[in-house]
Design a protein around this motif. Structure first.
Motif, PDB file in Angstrom:
ATOM      1  N   VAL A   1      66.263 102.190  59.081  1.00 46.65           N
ATOM      2  CA  VAL A   1      66.694 100.815  58.810  1.00 46.65           C
ATOM      3  C   VAL A   1      66.660 100.462  57.319  1.00 46.65           C
ATOM      4  O   VAL A   1      67.509  99.702  56.845  1.00 46.65           O
ATOM      5  CB  VAL A   1      65.864  99.825  59.651  1.00 46.65           C
ATOM      6  CG1 VAL A   1      64.391  99.846  59.269  1.00 46.65           C
ATOM      7  CG2 VAL A   1      66.442  98.422  59.567  1.00 46.65           C
ATOM      8  N   THR A   2      65.714 100.981  56.558  1.00 45.49           N
ATOM      9  CA  THR A   2      65.674 100.670  55.127  1.00 45.49           C
ATOM     10  C   THR A   2      66.820 101.345  54.390  1.00 45.49           C
ATOM     11  O   THR A   2      67.412 100.763  53.472  1.00 45.49           O
ATOM     12  CB  THR A   2      64.320 101.095  54.522  1.00 45.49           C
ATOM     13  OG1 THR A   2      63.272 100.382  55.189  1.00 45.49           O
ATOM     14  CG2 THR A   2      64.256 100.782  53.038  1.00 45.49           C
TER      15      THR A   2
ATOM     16  N   ASP B   1      60.269  99.341  58.032  1.00 47.81           N
ATOM     17  CA  ASP B   1      60.003  99.338  56.598  1.00 47.81           C
ATOM     18  C   ASP B   1      58.870 100.309  56.281  1.00 47.81           C
ATOM     19  O   ASP B   1      57.789 100.217  56.874  1.00 47.81           O
ATOM     20  CB  ASP B   1      59.620  97.917  56.169  1.00 47.81           C
ATOM     21  CG  ASP B   1      59.151  97.846  54.739  1.00 47.81           C
ATOM     22  OD1 ASP B   1      59.857  98.383  53.863  1.00 47.81           O
ATOM     23  OD2 ASP B   1      58.065  97.279  54.497  1.00 47.81           O
ATOM     24  N   PRO B   2      59.074 101.271  55.372  1.00 47.54           N
ATOM     25  CA  PRO B   2      58.017 102.239  55.063  1.00 47.54           C
ATOM     26  C   PRO B   2      56.727 101.597  54.560  1.00 47.54           C
ATOM     27  O   PRO B   2      55.648 102.199  54.684  1.00 47.54           O
ATOM     28  CB  PRO B   2      58.655 103.125  53.989  1.00 47.54           C
ATOM     29  CG  PRO B   2      60.124 103.006  54.211  1.00 47.54           C
ATOM     30  CD  PRO B   2      60.332 101.588  54.676  1.00 47.54           C
ATOM     31  N   LYS B   3      56.806 100.395  54.015  1.00 46.11           N
ATOM     32  CA  LYS B   3      55.614  99.693  53.539  1.00 46.11           C
ATOM     33  C   LYS B   3      54.931  98.889  54.643  1.00 46.11           C
ATOM     34  O   LYS B   3      53.922  98.218  54.396  1.00 46.11           O
ATOM     35  CB  LYS B   3      55.997  98.759  52.385  1.00 46.11           C
ATOM     36  CG  LYS B   3      56.550  99.487  51.163  1.00 46.11           C
ATOM     37  CD  LYS B   3      56.956  98.508  50.077  1.00 46.11           C
ATOM     38  CE  LYS B   3      57.568  99.240  48.884  1.00 46.11           C
ATOM     39  NZ  LYS B   3      58.017  98.282  47.825  1.00 46.11           N
TER      40      LYS B   3
ATOM     41  N   SER C   1      66.245  91.164  58.366  1.00 47.53           N
ATOM     42  CA  SER C   1      64.967  90.950  57.675  1.00 47.53           C
ATOM     43  C   SER C   1      64.662  92.091  56.707  1.00 47.53           C
ATOM     44  O   SER C   1      64.118  91.869  55.618  1.00 47.53           O
ATOM     45  CB  SER C   1      63.827  90.785  58.685  1.00 47.53           C
ATOM     46  OG  SER C   1      63.669  91.937  59.489  1.00 47.53           O
ATOM     47  N   HIS C   2      65.029  93.318  57.076  1.00 44.18           N
ATOM     48  CA  HIS C   2      64.833  94.432  56.153  1.00 44.18           C
ATOM     49  C   HIS C   2      65.734  94.293  54.928  1.00 44.18           C
ATOM     50  O   HIS C   2      65.327  94.633  53.806  1.00 44.18           O
ATOM     51  CB  HIS C   2      65.105  95.762  56.862  1.00 44.18           C
ATOM     52  CG  HIS C   2      64.010  96.186  57.787  1.00 44.18           C
ATOM     53  ND1 HIS C   2      63.870  95.663  59.059  1.00 44.18           N
ATOM     54  CD2 HIS C   2      62.993  97.060  57.631  1.00 44.18           C
ATOM     55  CE1 HIS C   2      62.823  96.219  59.636  1.00 44.18           C
ATOM     56  NE2 HIS C   2      62.271  97.062  58.803  1.00 44.18           N
ATOM     57  N   THR C   3      66.947  93.787  55.142  1.00 48.48           N
ATOM     58  CA  THR C   3      67.855  93.602  54.014  1.00 48.48           C
ATOM     59  C   THR C   3      67.358  92.487  53.100  1.00 48.48           C
ATOM     60  O   THR C   3      67.479  92.587  51.862  1.00 48.48           O
ATOM     61  CB  THR C   3      69.275  93.312  54.517  1.00 48.48           C
ATOM     62  OG1 THR C   3      69.706  94.403  55.344  1.00 48.48           O
ATOM     63  CG2 THR C   3      70.253  93.140  53.368  1.00 48.48           C
TER      64      THR C   3
END
Length: 328
Positions: free
Chosen positions: A226-227, A175-177, A14-16
């Motif tokens: 992960v990002t 995710d940083p966001k 999902s991060h990708t």
């Protein structure tokens, strides 16, 4: 041109997908939602419910969406579970990958990026490990992934086909966001488990083994955010599209932290002194494994941006709080 992402409703997938969308790509997700979540697939990415080993389904998706590359995440990933259920792991991780690769070749898809693992190295004697370190997996999980690497290598020799296999070290953070994170309720990832314990979702957590030949007796791992890992897949995609050859590359930060160091970081960042229990070693756990990432940096141009344990822990804690208000 679209990119098929198998397991795209899961943690790394999902991060990708988010990174692909941010880069202007067109991701198409295939997931059976056994461990992933429908809500984890962002708007703008079509989701197909099904099995990555279903050749007819995969062929139909490739044809309908003009798929030119596949990023393959879908797999079982729990080392102790693989020891207890090896045949289940060889079915999910190896047999189904064989079907996926065969469908890619038959459908004219020339590029595959594969989610491999540092578990292919087993319990290496020298650190950090390079891609040329002898491969000696000690668990069915590691063996199941190595078999897929071999299939990709053989397929690339026999067909007009190229791949990148990314050997992940220990993935953590979110995710940083704040758009996504590790969401599996019973996940075994150390930082997630510690974050859940700090937030009262678990009464305590357990450390498996305190007698390893490491500075404090607990396992040492290379934790990659992960990002940063997701972006390595975009770098791999650009490499293949630019005519780059097949490649295996480690994805880690080239330094490690022990289990106790990670727990102390979670306690420090959360401000909570939670209960930790100590038990025997688990089968299949090497004492120490840390990546050399020189190949990913030099050939893929990978540049990690989140190499900070406290930042990774803060992301995990923040995401865990968000999950408390989200319905799966």
């Amino acid at each position: 041109m679209a990119v098929l992402v198998t397991g795209g409703a899961g943690y790394i997938g999902s991060h990708t997908v988010l990174e692909l969308l941010d880069a202007g790509e067109t991701p198409v997700v295939l997931d059976d939602l056994s461990t992933g979540f429908r809500w984890a697939v962002p708007e703008g990415a079509p989701l197909f419910l099904g099995d990555d080993g279903d050749e007819a389904l995969v062929a139909d998706i490739i044809a309908r969406h003009d798929i030119t590359a596949i990023i393959h995440f879908a797999a079982k990933i729990v080392v102790p579970e693989s020891v207890a259920d090896p045949l289940g792991y060889y079915l999910n991780n190896t047999s189904k990958a064989r079907n996926l690769i065969a469908t890619a070749v038959a459908s004219g898809v020339k590029h595959v990026i594969f989610s491999s693992t540092a578990a292919v190295y087993g319990d290496p004697q020298r650190q950090p490990v390079t891609e040329d370190t002898p491969l000696s997996p000690v668990s069915p999980y590691g063996r199941s992934k190595l078999m897929v690497e071999w299939m990709l290598e053989d397929t690339a020799r026999a067909h007009d086909f190229a791949y990148v296999a990314l050997r992940y070290f220990n993935v953590a953070g979110a995710d940083p966001k704040g758009r996504c994170g590790q969401s599996t309720p019973n996940a075994t990832h150390l930082i997630k488990v510690a974050a859940q314990t700090a937030l009262g979702k678990r009464a305590s957590m357990q450390v498996f083994g305190t007698d390893y030949p490491t500075p404090d007796g607990t396992c040492v791992r290379d934790y990659i955010q992960v990002t940063d890992l997701a972006r390595a897949h975009l770098d791999a995609l650009r490499h293949l599209r630019g005519g780059g050859g097949s490649l295996v590359a480690n994805c880690g930060y080239a330094h490690g932290f022990s289990v106790l160091e990670v727990i102390e970081a979670v306690k420090r960042v959360s401000g909570v002194d939670f209960r930790v229990d100590y038990g025997p070693r688990r089968p299949g756990d090497p004492a120490m494994i840390v990546a050399s990432n020189q190949r990913a940096r030099e050939i893929l141009g990978w540049r990690p941006e989140h190499d900070n344990l406290d930042e990774i822990v803060r992301q995990a804690l923040d995401w865990e709080k968000r999950l408390s208000t989200r319905q799966a």
